[in-house]
Design a protein around this motif. Structure first.
Motif, PDB file in Angstrom:
ATOM      1  N   ALA A 162       0.907  -1.072   0.111  1.00 27.57           N
ATOM      2  CA  ALA A 162       0.002   0.141   0.066  1.00 27.57           C
ATOM      3  C   ALA A 162       0.687   1.336   0.036  1.00 27.57           C
ATOM      4  CB  ALA A 162      -0.911   0.015   1.281  1.00 27.57           C
ATOM      5  N   GLY A 163       2.029   1.157   0.919  1.00 26.11           N
ATOM      6  CA  GLY A 163       2.595   2.325   0.804  1.00 26.11           C
ATOM      7  C   GLY A 163       3.281   2.699  -0.488  1.00 26.11           C
ATOM      8  N   ARG A 164       3.811   1.782  -1.224  1.00 27.64           N
ATOM      9  CA  ARG A 164       4.659   1.884  -2.668  1.00 27.64           C
ATOM     10  C   ARG A 164       3.239   2.546  -3.510  1.00 27.64           C
ATOM     11  NH1 ARG A 164       7.996   3.520  -2.451  1.00 27.64           N
ATOM     12  NH2 ARG A 164       9.489   1.972  -1.683  1.00 27.64           N
ATOM     13  N   ALA A 165       2.208   1.983  -3.433  1.00 26.72           N
ATOM     14  CA  ALA A 165       0.890   2.213  -4.379  1.00 26.72           C
ATOM     15  C   ALA A 165       0.584   3.702  -3.891  1.00 26.72           C
ATOM     16  CB  ALA A 165      -0.250   1.234  -4.017  1.00 26.72           C
ATOM     17  N   CYS A 166       0.675   4.023  -2.713  1.00 26.24           N
ATOM     18  CA  CYS A 166       0.538   5.510  -2.495  1.00 26.24           C
ATOM     19  C   CYS A 166       1.559   6.545  -2.812  1.00 26.24           C
ATOM     20  CB  CYS A 166      -0.059   5.384  -1.061  1.00 26.24           C
ATOM     21  SG  CYS A 166      -1.470   4.723  -0.853  1.00 26.24           S
ATOM     22  N   PRO A 209       7.442   8.544   0.004  1.00 24.63           N
ATOM     23  CA  PRO A 209       8.958   8.401  -0.645  1.00 24.63           C
ATOM     24  C   PRO A 209       9.709   7.032   0.184  1.00 24.63           C
ATOM     25  CG  PRO A 209       8.085  10.657   0.031  1.00 24.63           C
ATOM     26  CD  PRO A 209       6.919   9.472   0.391  1.00 24.63           C
ATOM     27  N   VAL A 210       9.460   6.980   1.334  1.00 22.76           N
ATOM     28  CA  VAL A 210      10.178   5.981   1.835  1.00 22.76           C
ATOM     29  C   VAL A 210       9.460   4.946   2.664  1.00 22.76           C
ATOM     30  CG1 VAL A 210      12.013   5.618   3.734  1.00 22.76           C
ATOM     31  CG2 VAL A 210      12.367   7.662   2.310  1.00 22.76           C
ATOM     32  N   VAL A 211       9.658   3.655   2.362  1.00 28.51           N
ATOM     33  CA  VAL A 211       9.073   2.580   2.805  1.00 28.51           C
ATOM     34  C   VAL A 211       9.890   1.731   3.656  1.00 28.51           C
ATOM     35  CG1 VAL A 211       7.343   0.615   2.459  1.00 28.51           C
ATOM     36  CG2 VAL A 211       7.032   2.773   1.198  1.00 28.51           C
ATOM     37  N   VAL A 212       9.963   1.541   4.794  1.00 26.29           N
ATOM     38  CA  VAL A 212      10.857   0.571   5.458  1.00 26.29           C
ATOM     39  C   VAL A 212      10.043  -0.460   6.582  1.00 26.29           C
ATOM     40  CG1 VAL A 212      12.616   0.461   7.328  1.00 26.29           C
ATOM     41  CG2 VAL A 212      12.589   2.339   5.713  1.00 26.29           C
ATOM     42  N   ASN A 213      10.465  -1.703   6.454  1.00 27.48           N
ATOM     43  CA  ASN A 213       9.902  -2.672   7.198  1.00 27.48           C
ATOM     44  C   ASN A 213      10.656  -3.375   8.021  1.00 27.48           C
ATOM     45  OD1 ASN A 213       7.596  -4.711   7.661  1.00 27.48           O
ATOM     46  ND2 ASN A 213       9.214  -6.135   7.078  1.00 27.48           N
ATOM     47  N   THR A 214      10.030  -3.499   9.390  1.00 29.75           N
ATOM     48  CA  THR A 214      10.881  -4.468  10.351  1.00 29.75           C
ATOM     49  C   THR A 214      10.118  -5.794  10.515  1.00 29.75           C
ATOM     50  OG1 THR A 214      11.471  -2.410  11.568  1.00 29.75           O
ATOM     51  CG2 THR A 214      11.358  -4.572  12.675  1.00 29.75           C
TER      52      THR A 214
END
Length: 392
Positions: free
Chosen positions: A123-127, A130-135
């Motif tokens: 969803a973050g990339r689709a929206c 600018p920066v999407v990080v996952n833990t």
């Protein structure tokens, strides 16, 4: 403004970026439940706020929202989110999440938990965030699970990782498991941490909690902390307590998650959730975590910081807490007999309890500072921003 002191290179190490953020950032942390925001991420949220950023917590709403907002974090609810998986419900939750993210104008989306980690990265990339990080707080398939489950989980995590800019892992085994799916130089192991100023031995709290539970000074109190669910090892804890009844007192501290429970013969006292956890840990003579799955056990770290001798299961996420026979005792998961034998050793050997408790605290002070983990997250955002030339 925040001065970013670390920068990740393509090899996953860190080096100075040589600049300072020019404005506060809009950072959102996404979890499935508000409990995760309040109990697992409170220090990280606080560090973000102290750095001058605008911080949002996104989750399903619940009784922990007030605690999240008391930190100074704005909570944004996504009511459709839940831990359970279901195609229709998850599609509805994903659509609701996309609507929420589009309305927040974020600089950074940091995702956590299994399901929101997958949904949030996509969803973050689709929206266009600018920066999407996952833990990764622990892969939700264990090595002993069926091939079908492991292929599904690892495959879904691998696909989702392609939608994030960077993957942070709490333990090296999970990173190694997904190594073929991860982009080169776009992941690192950060460990886990706790609030070391809060979690430390509390003699006064120990006396108060033991008095409330009616535990005498000459009695051994053995306890578990966590949600009452099968994967936390409740079945094995109950069996161990029944086998050792009369040699110690046994208590389980934590909320009931609504699962069906095995019959208990009264050997364990279930006291529900408490907020005075430093006192609770300090009240225990032996801490037990019989979990089947952990990312990096927070309860284990908290017990260690309070100087408790511990018996944990020999799984990824618990092995990171310490070395067996040096900082704690490790036993096979789902093995009530081995758990019983290890707890019996500690009940019968006060010198072993003292030695393990002291070494566990020393390790906690050296390794388990959550502010260090939070600083690494901020450094990761800066690294990604530099790589993308975002001009922050």
């Amino acid at each position: 403004m925040l001065s970013f002191h670390l920068r990740a290179t393509s090899g996953g190490t860190v080096r100075p970026p040589g600049r300072t953020a020019t404005r506060p950032l809009r950072i959102a942390h996404l979890t499935t439940s508000d409990m995760s925001l309040a109990l697992l991420l409170a220090t990280e949220l606080t560090v973000d706020l102290e750095a001058g950023h605008d911080v949002v917590g996104i989750s399903a709403p619940g009784r922990y929202v007030e605690r999240v907002e008391a930190l100074g974090v704005r909570h944004v609810p996504v009511p459709s989110l839940s831990r359970s998986w279901g195609l229709k419900a998850d599609l509805r939750g994903f659509a609701e999440l996309v609507r929420v993210l589009r309305g927040l104008d974020l600089d950074v989306l940091h995702t956590h938990n299994p399901k929101t980690g997958v949904m949030g990265r996509i969803a973050g990339r689709a929206c266009g965030i600018p920066v999407v990080v996952n833990t990764c707080h622990g892969l939700w398939a264990r090595p002993g699970d069926s091939l079908k489950r492991r292929v599904f989980v690892y495959g879904l995590e691998g696909v989702a990782s392609r939608f994030s800019d960077y993957e942070l892992f709490q333990n090296a085994e999970d990173q190694h498991t997904l190594r073929r799916a991860l982009r080169r130089g776009r992941s690192r192991v950060v460990g886990n941490g706790i609030d070391l100023e809060r979690f430390q031995p509390d003699p006064e709290g120990r006396a108060r909690v033991r008095a409330e539970l009616g535990v005498g000074d000459d009695e051994i109190l053995v306890g578990a902390v966590g949600r009452r669910v099968v994967e936390k090892g409740e079945r094995e804890f109950v069996a161990m307590s029944s086998a050792l009844a009369g040699r110690a007192r046994f208590v389980w501290i934590g909320p009931d998650d609504g699962e069906a429970h095995d019959a208990d013969d009264g050997a364990v006292e279930f006291v529900g959730e408490r907020r005075d956890m430093t006192a609770v840990y300090s009240a225990l003579d032996v801490f037990v975590l019989a979990s089947y799955r952990e990312g990096f056990s927070r309860a284990g770290m908290e017990a260690a910081a309070c100087g408790r001798p511990m018996v944990l299961t020999d799984i990824r996420g618990c092995r990171e807490v310490g070395t067996s026979e040096e900082h704690l005792l490790l036993v096979p998961a789902a093995d009530a007999t081995a758990l019983t034998e290890a707890v019996a050793r500690l009940i019968d050997d006060p010198e072993l309890r003292s030695r393990l408790g002291s070494s566990a605290r020393e390790r906690a002070l050296a390794e388990f500072d959550q502010r260090r983990v939070a600083a690494t997250s901020l450094a990761t955002y800066a690294s990604v921003a530099d790589d993308k030339d975002l001009g922050w």
